[in-house]
Design an enzyme around this catalytic site. Structure first.
Site, PDB file in Angstrom:
ATOM      1  N   ALA A  17       0.862  -1.138  -0.258  1.00 57.99           N
ATOM      2  CA  ALA A  17      -0.143  -0.227  -0.091  1.00 57.99           C
ATOM      3  C   ALA A  17       1.056   1.409  -0.190  1.00 57.99           C
ATOM      4  CB  ALA A  17      -1.126   0.055   1.369  1.00 57.99           C
ATOM      5  N   ARG A  43       7.037 -13.224  -3.420  1.00 61.74           N
ATOM      6  CA  ARG A  43       5.261 -13.597  -4.064  1.00 61.74           C
ATOM      7  C   ARG A  43       4.928 -12.843  -4.969  1.00 61.74           C
ATOM      8  NH1 ARG A  43       3.466 -12.719   0.912  1.00 61.74           N
ATOM      9  NH2 ARG A  43       2.750 -10.591   0.253  1.00 61.74           N
ATOM     10  N   CYS A 132       3.118   6.554  10.747  1.00 60.75           N
ATOM     11  CA  CYS A 132       2.438   7.419  10.347  1.00 60.75           C
ATOM     12  C   CYS A 132       1.554   8.279  11.754  1.00 60.75           C
ATOM     13  CB  CYS A 132       1.360   6.725  10.069  1.00 60.75           C
ATOM     14  SG  CYS A 132       0.721   5.258  11.009  1.00 60.75           S
ATOM     15  N   HIS A 252      -5.647   9.169   9.726  1.00 65.26           N
ATOM     16  CA  HIS A 252      -5.802   8.777  10.983  1.00 65.26           C
ATOM     17  C   HIS A 252      -6.198   9.843  11.386  1.00 65.26           C
ATOM     18  CE1 HIS A 252      -4.202   5.172  10.458  1.00 65.26           C
ATOM     19  NE2 HIS A 252      -2.589   5.654  11.125  1.00 65.26           N
TER      20      HIS A 252
END
Length: 347
Positions: A17, A43, A132, A252
């Protein structure tokens, strides 16, 4: 006229992300790139990402992936950073790390450009991006700290699921549909993927982000405590945090109480924040104007509002702080640091 220097850049965690946001910002900002190398886990290796109209193939990150790389932006988890960042440094790269791996290392600058960009010059190959939730709080508090001093901070966060990764976003959306359809909820990820107990996030609030520590606080809460002290360069500030995961995708939100060392006028505080770089004042109760996660999503700024004097302490200030956790809280802060490095190399 001298030619602009171009950089060989690597993004580690390119398919995550935050990695996706970093790549988008590098393109949007027209960062001076000679070659962009995209790295990920085995992956995701082999997948493709579009960058400036070109299809780039994602490679598996390995110790020898950094030959010729000058700037490496890491956002693939702390263990990956611990394993690979030293190899990147050994190849001559400057690493901007978005994990918790090096934040409290005394030799690693912990940088929010609007707050302490001067610390970059002291790096020894690695520059850490703060957590963050810490970034948006210190960006809003630094102007107040410089003007009035701060003795105590009490923060409660309301954190978006994107902070736990793309799979957590999927879990919120899936659970929301299941609740509305009257289906049984089977949580798989939140609050912490590696722990056995899982809780529903749809239509809920989970007062746990990351693992609990011996003192009863979670690691996320202790990150805010320790990082705030380091970024502001003040070990005497009393900081306490309660971090909560809420059913919001991006953005947030934080309720912050700051106890200032000197008297203040509320209008002066508002003017100070209005003039601060990277901060947007959204504070007009009469018209119900205040920061919202839905407004902050997709924007690089830190939004501040609900400013009011505390009822129990004349030097106490309450505020509401909101920012996009994947942008200012992660990708944009990292790219800002990279831009300062690039600009410095041109001088």
């Amino acid at each position: 006229m001298s030619t602009q220097k171009l950089f060989n850049v690597a993004v580690v965690g390119a398919t995550g992300a935050v990695g996706e946001q970093i790549i988008g910002l590098l393109e949007k900002r027209n960062f001076p790139i000679a070659e962009l190398k995209l790295l990920s886990s085995a992956r995701s290796a082999g997948s493709s990402v579009m960058f400036k109209g070109r299809e780039l193939i994602v490679e598996e990150a390995a110790p020898d992936s950094f030959k010729g790389v000058e700037i490496a932006l890491f956002s693939a988890g702390g263990e990956v950073s611990k394993a690979l960042a030293p190899h990147a440094v050994s190849h001559g790269a400057i690493c901007i790390d978005n994990t918790n791996a090096f934040r409290m290392d005394p030799d690693t600058p912990l940088v929010v450009p609007e707050v302490n960009i001067d610390k970059i010059s002291g790096h020894k190959g690695i520059i850490a991006n703060p957590n963050c939730s810490t970034i948006q709080m210190v960006a809003a508090l630094k102007p107040l700290y410089d003007r009035y001093g701060i003795s105590r901070i009490i923060v409660s966060t309301y954190q978006a699921v994107s902070g736990a990764g793309s799979m957590a976003i999927g879990e919120l959306l899936r659970q929301t549909g299941d609740v509305l359809a009257g289906k049984e909820i089977k949580p798989d990820i939140l609050p912490v993927g590696s722990l056995p107990v899982k809780h529903q996030i749809a239509f809920n609030a989970i007062p746990q982000i990351d693992k609990f520590q011996d003192n009863g606080y979670t690691l996320e809460e202790m990150k805010m405590v320790r990082e705030t002290k380091k970024i502001l360069g003040d070990e005497q500030i009393a900081v306490t945090a309660t971090c909560v995961r809420v059913p919001v995708v991006y953005g947030h939100s934080e309720s912050v109480y700051a106890e200032l060392n000197h008297d203040y006028e509320l209008e002066d505080v508002k003017r100070l924040l209005s003039d601060s770089p990277g901060v947007v004042l959204a504070d007009d109760p009469a018209s119900q104007r205040y920061p919202l996660a839905t407004d902050a999503a997709g924007k690089p700024d830190v939004f501040v509002g609900r400013l009011r004097r505390d009822l129990g302490s004349p030097r106490g200030l309450n505020m509401w702080i909101v920012s996009d956790n994947l942008l200012k809280g992660a990708a944009w802060n990292a790219v800002q640091i990279a831009e300062y490095i690039a600009i410095g190399s041109q001088e």
